[in-house]
Write an enzyme that holds these catalytic residues in place. Sequence first.
Site, PDB file in Angstrom:
ATOM      1  N   ASP A   1      13.056  86.363  41.968  1.00  0.00           N
ATOM      2  CA  ASP A   1      12.078  86.749  40.967  1.00  0.00           C
ATOM      3  C   ASP A   1      12.655  87.979  40.235  1.00  0.00           C
ATOM      4  O   ASP A   1      13.710  88.508  40.585  1.00  0.00           O
ATOM      5  CB  ASP A   1      10.716  87.031  41.615  1.00  0.00           C
ATOM      6  CG  ASP A   1       9.581  86.928  40.588  1.00  0.00           C
ATOM      7  OD1 ASP A   1       9.867  87.024  39.384  1.00  0.00           O
ATOM      8  OD2 ASP A   1       8.412  86.786  40.984  1.00  0.00           O
TER       9      ASP A   1
HETATM   10  C1  BGC Z   1       6.987  86.681  37.894  1.00  0.00           C
HETATM   11  C2  BGC Z   1       7.490  85.249  37.940  1.00  0.00           C
HETATM   12  C3  BGC Z   1       8.102  84.873  36.620  1.00  0.00           C
HETATM   13  C4  BGC Z   1       9.194  85.852  36.259  1.00  0.00           C
HETATM   14  C5  BGC Z   1       9.895  85.524  34.962  1.00  0.00           C
HETATM   15  C6  BGC Z   1       8.035  87.628  37.351  1.00  0.00           C
HETATM   16  O1  BGC Z   1       7.508  88.886  37.127  1.00  0.00           O
HETATM   17  O2  BGC Z   1       6.609  87.082  39.185  1.00  0.00           O
HETATM   18  O3  BGC Z   1       6.449  84.388  38.291  1.00  0.00           O
HETATM   19  O4  BGC Z   1       8.607  83.572  36.683  1.00  0.00           O
HETATM   20  O5  BGC Z   1       8.618  87.143  36.162  1.00  0.00           O
HETATM   21  O6  BGC Z   1       9.108  85.768  33.875  1.00  0.00           O
END
Ligand code: BGC
Length: 764
Positions: free
Chosen positions: A308
């Site tokens: 993530d």
């Molecule tokens: C979130 C994810 C997301 C990623 C990309 C993160 O902050 O937890 O769910 O896919 O950002 O945008």
Amino acid sequence: MRRFISFIACAFVLMSFTPKGKSDVELRVNSMLKKMTLEEKVGQMAQITLDVIAAGGDRYSSAEPLQVDKAKLRHAVVKYHVGSVLNTTNNRARDIATWNRTIGDIQEVATKETRLKIPIIYGIDAIHGATYSLGATMFPQQIGLAATWNPALARKMGEIAAYETRACSIPWNFSPVLDLGADPRFSRQFEGFGEDPYLGSVLGVQLVKGYEGDSRNIAGSHQVASCIKHFLGYAVPISGKDRTPAYIPDNVLREYHLPAFKAAIDAGATTIMINSGIINGVPVHANPLIITNLLKKELGFKGLVVTDWGDIENLYRRDRVAGSVKEAVKMAVNAGIDMSMIAYQYEEFCDALVELVKSGEVKQSRVDDAVRKILRLKLELGLFEKPVSDSHSYPLYGSEEFGKVAYASALESITLLKNSNGILPLTKGAKILVAGPNANSMRSLNGGWSYSWQGEKTDEYTERFNTFYEAISRSNGDENTRFVPGVSYDKDIKYYKSHKDKFDEVLAAARWSDVVVLCLGENSYTEKPGDLQDMHIDDLQVELATEVAKSGKPVILVLNEGRPRVISRIESLTNGVIQTYLPSNYGGDALAAIIFGDENPSGKLPYTYPSAPNSLVPYYHKPSEEQKKMVGAYDYEGDYNPQYEFGFGLSYTTFSYSNMKVTKVTMGANEEFTVSVDVTNTGKRAGKEVVQLYSSDLVASITPDVKRLRRFEKIELKPNETKTVVFSLSTRDLAFVDMHNRWIVEPGQFELRVGNLSQLVIVK
Ligand code: BGC
């Protein structure tokens, strides 16, 4: 829809430009890997956000209009060999032409100026439709999709979101969210399918298939790779706040949190994102037991594992399990990470990983394994052959045809929770006051991840859609319909200098009206900014409801919220309650159709609606939560007593259940059986019913859940019509994870329940 299906058929024909088959892909992966330097391999494992290579601004923001900065791009993609880009710039949605031009510029450099001409893979969060693509079709957030209990709608949403995302040259979608939404405090509960592992598994599989096609045809020009997330146990931190520690015993992790991921992996999900949080003190990004042993070895997941946002850095800067970024990189890659969503400081990641391989702290074979998956994915997606889409090849983008599916999803999600004396449906032409902060806001209808991360820009782009107030007014006539917001959200009280004044205005309008439609809930948010201090609906809204009730006019409470905020302080003031979740752009129209009885509601709660902030257990709680029911026990206060139960939802018609039959009453531990039941529409209008089969293990070595959902089916019945619903299952469906972390079916009695009927079976 027929036109859409023929487009899908065309996709198969167009597949001729894609790699010929699995062995062809493997040959190409192997030959590329042999030619790659260590630096080239490490670069493939790096993912950066678009701002980093966009013109103007700094790494964190860019100039408008969006342009790629060729020098920055070359530094990342040619010098550092970066293999993936995500997100938009300046947190803004872009039109299809801008996406194709921008990604075209990036692919031009990647496929012409790099030594091996490897295209980049672009990823985005198109989590309820193509979030960052202007004019795309926005669906209810996943929690609303869950409330439809209709797998076919999840499938269609996946197909349409894939079509519109790919139309923008984006072949990778960070969706679906398969986190178990067992804690209603969590700010991302709306992003998932609710609290039940089985419902989440069924819908998750359909969403993945919608994105990827039935046989994982991700090279198709209407498909994208899915990314199931966030593995594992993300949505239940002990504090209820995002990215704070969770404590989850292994048997609980396996029995409740794992099934939706396992089902999606078995259905072929291509990529997976790791939980940004911490379980039992260990950040999941640094946990080889979860990423390598459980995911890769035990579940046999062969796809790409991505971090993530910034989560390798977090091992050092946030969680302090690593003493430097370099150590963090070592921990995460050795734990099984294939690609790092670094976001910004890519040089730091790449330099560190090159050094770690040279010093032997990360094995070359681990890097090869990761890069193999990345190259395979790029080949399977057909990116080498067609790295950019043509805007004009997607005539259904944002079409009315797609809009109808989004409308149908909103309609089937809306859940009628209370209808005292059949106050609903309302008669058109009655004098209606539409009040509350959610009454005239497209932002609150859409929630987070809509046109921008927190959804705050939604009203800029949604002029052509109807808010609750606008849709009600259209059906009811402007002259019969008034709008007074009354209050804003507590966080933003400055919205009205003196909100007391607005109370007077609301009360006067309520006195004028025959009925008040009071639209309360939450403004948009997601992730950390959505952390909650108090489960109760905001004080200002409680005050507003109290004030409106003084008019003595009937009040229909319309809820529009990402999670079930406690309404017990005002529920008794209402005559009707309707939950709309986050229904998105067609939510206003869908609500109006239901309020005036043009449509019959059929949504059912995908979670337990709590009645108090300290009583947040899901429906599958243990018997000790219900001590009041025990013979001879005290009449305890504060027993399990939710506002509304999981699976609950009313209709304008009534259904009766009869003739429940189980094919076998006594069975072995691994036997198939069926449960059938007749369902009759006993009311005066056609309606849809979700037939739900629950089981209760009467005695077990781990105190059993009071009940568990095992099967469901949504059916449609005309008045007086009866249908027989047959569920096929096996005694294995009655299993649980024991204290040795094994799935077992213990001999004993089980109660099976459908509607108000039940039958005992015995497992020997
Ligand atoms: C979130 C994810 C997301 C990623 C990309 C993160 O902050 O937890 O769910 O896919 O950002 O945008």
